[in-house]
Design an enzyme around this catalytic site. Structure first.
Site, PDB file in Angstrom:
ATOM      1  N   ASP A   2       0.816  -1.200   0.000  1.00  0.00           N
ATOM      2  CA  ASP A   2       0.000   0.000   0.000  1.00  0.00           C
ATOM      3  C   ASP A   2       0.856   1.260   0.000  1.00  0.00           C
ATOM      4  OD1 ASP A   2      -2.358  -1.358  -0.087  1.00  0.00           O
ATOM      5  OD2 ASP A   2      -2.836  -1.138   2.033  1.00  0.00           O
ATOM      6  N   LYS A  11      -3.749   3.112  -2.598  1.00  0.00           N
ATOM      7  CA  LYS A  11      -5.047   3.745  -2.799  1.00  0.00           C
ATOM      8  C   LYS A  11      -5.070   4.984  -1.911  1.00  0.00           C
ATOM      9  CE  LYS A  11      -8.688   1.103  -3.259  1.00  0.00           C
ATOM     10  NZ  LYS A  11      -8.872   1.149  -4.706  1.00  0.00           N
ATOM     11  N   MET A  43      -8.804   7.862   8.116  1.00  0.00           N
ATOM     12  CA  MET A  43      -9.021   8.381   6.758  1.00  0.00           C
ATOM     13  C   MET A  43     -10.089   9.472   6.731  1.00  0.00           C
ATOM     14  SD  MET A  43      -8.873   4.731   4.714  1.00  0.00           S
ATOM     15  CE  MET A  43     -10.060   3.949   5.814  1.00  0.00           C
TER      16      MET A  43
END
Length: 265
Positions: A46, A68, A181
């Protein structure tokens, strides 16, 4: 020195390990994660996996980026799953390396299901969840007997008008909230929590780049978060704690020794 490889199973060709890399500090890798890095043929990682951790991969291992990031070009989840399956079918030892814990807002469940449906053998290696580690690093407990016996872990990645996130209900739950997030939507989330009943004076703690050399802290009342976010004072990636636990740090901060990533971030 103990041979740590004896504590971890062999990484068989044609299999996939879904591994949590923890919050960023290589010292917070598990033994299984470290040995997976030492055996893997391909590491599919990631965006938040730092160079200090990737440097622990065995010589000759192929490093494949599958990050991502919100608002930036990102690999599609279905494409990532297809890639893991293809590599395993090619006989590779495939390490899918994810920040934090792969099953806490890490889409590890989606990848495990895709592998199972494809008939690919896989192993799940839990990691230190970033949301809890970011707080513990600074002496903030997720729960204490004096403040709360429960805590809410939530993602702020979804749009704030998404019906699956009822911020008012979370506000009324009466327990601290730890957001992952959430930076892009932090202002609207804070407003929604206040409308839901949280006091504008509710303490918050924002930890950016937890456990790494770029780590920063921000402490502010909930009502100040929208303006701080709008002014760029809250950087991503960050963990945001909202509630009584966020004020706990002040009681012990002067006695707490901090740690920083010893290997490059």
């Amino acid at each position: 020195m103990t041979d740590l490889s004896r504590l971890s199973p062999a990484f068989s060709p044609g299999t996939v390990w879904l591994v949590g890399a923890g919050p960023g500090d290589p010292g917070l890798l598990t033994v299984h994660a470290l040995n997976a890095l030492a055996q893997a043929d391909v590491v599919v990682h990631d965006a938040l996996i730092g160079e200090g951790i990737l440097a622990l991969a065995r010589e000759g291992a192929v490093l494949e980026y599958a990050g991502k990031r919100g608002g930036k070009p990102s690999a599609r989840q279905d494409a990532i799953c297809e890639r893991l399956i293809a590599l395993a079918r090619a006989g590779k030892r495939v390490l899918r390396l994810k920040g934090g814990d792969p099953f806490v807002f890490g889409r590890g469940g989606e990848e495990a299901l895709a592998l199972a449906q494809a008939g690919i053998a896989f192993r799940i290696v839990p990691g230190v969840s970033s949301g809890l580690a970011a707080l513990a690093q600074h002496g903030v407990p997720a729960t204490t007997r004096d403040t709360n016996h429960a805590v809410i872990l939530a993602t702020g990645h979804l749009a704030t008008d998404d019906e699956s996130v009822d911020w008012g209900a979370l506000a009324r739950a009466g327990v601290p909230i730890v957001l992952y997030m959430a930076v892009a939507n932090l202002g609207p989330i804070a407003d929604a929590l206040i409308r839901g009943g949280l006091s504008p004076k509710t303490p918050t703690l924002v930890v950016h780049g937890a456990t790494t050399a770029r780590e920063t802290l921000l402490e502010a009342p909930l009502a100040d978060l929208p303006a701080l976010a709008a002014n760029g004072a809250v950087a991503s990636p960050a963990i945001v704690a909202i509630g009584a636990i966020a004020a706990f740090r002040q009681a012990i901060a002067s006695h707490l020794e901090g740690f920083r990533e010893a290997v490059g971030s």
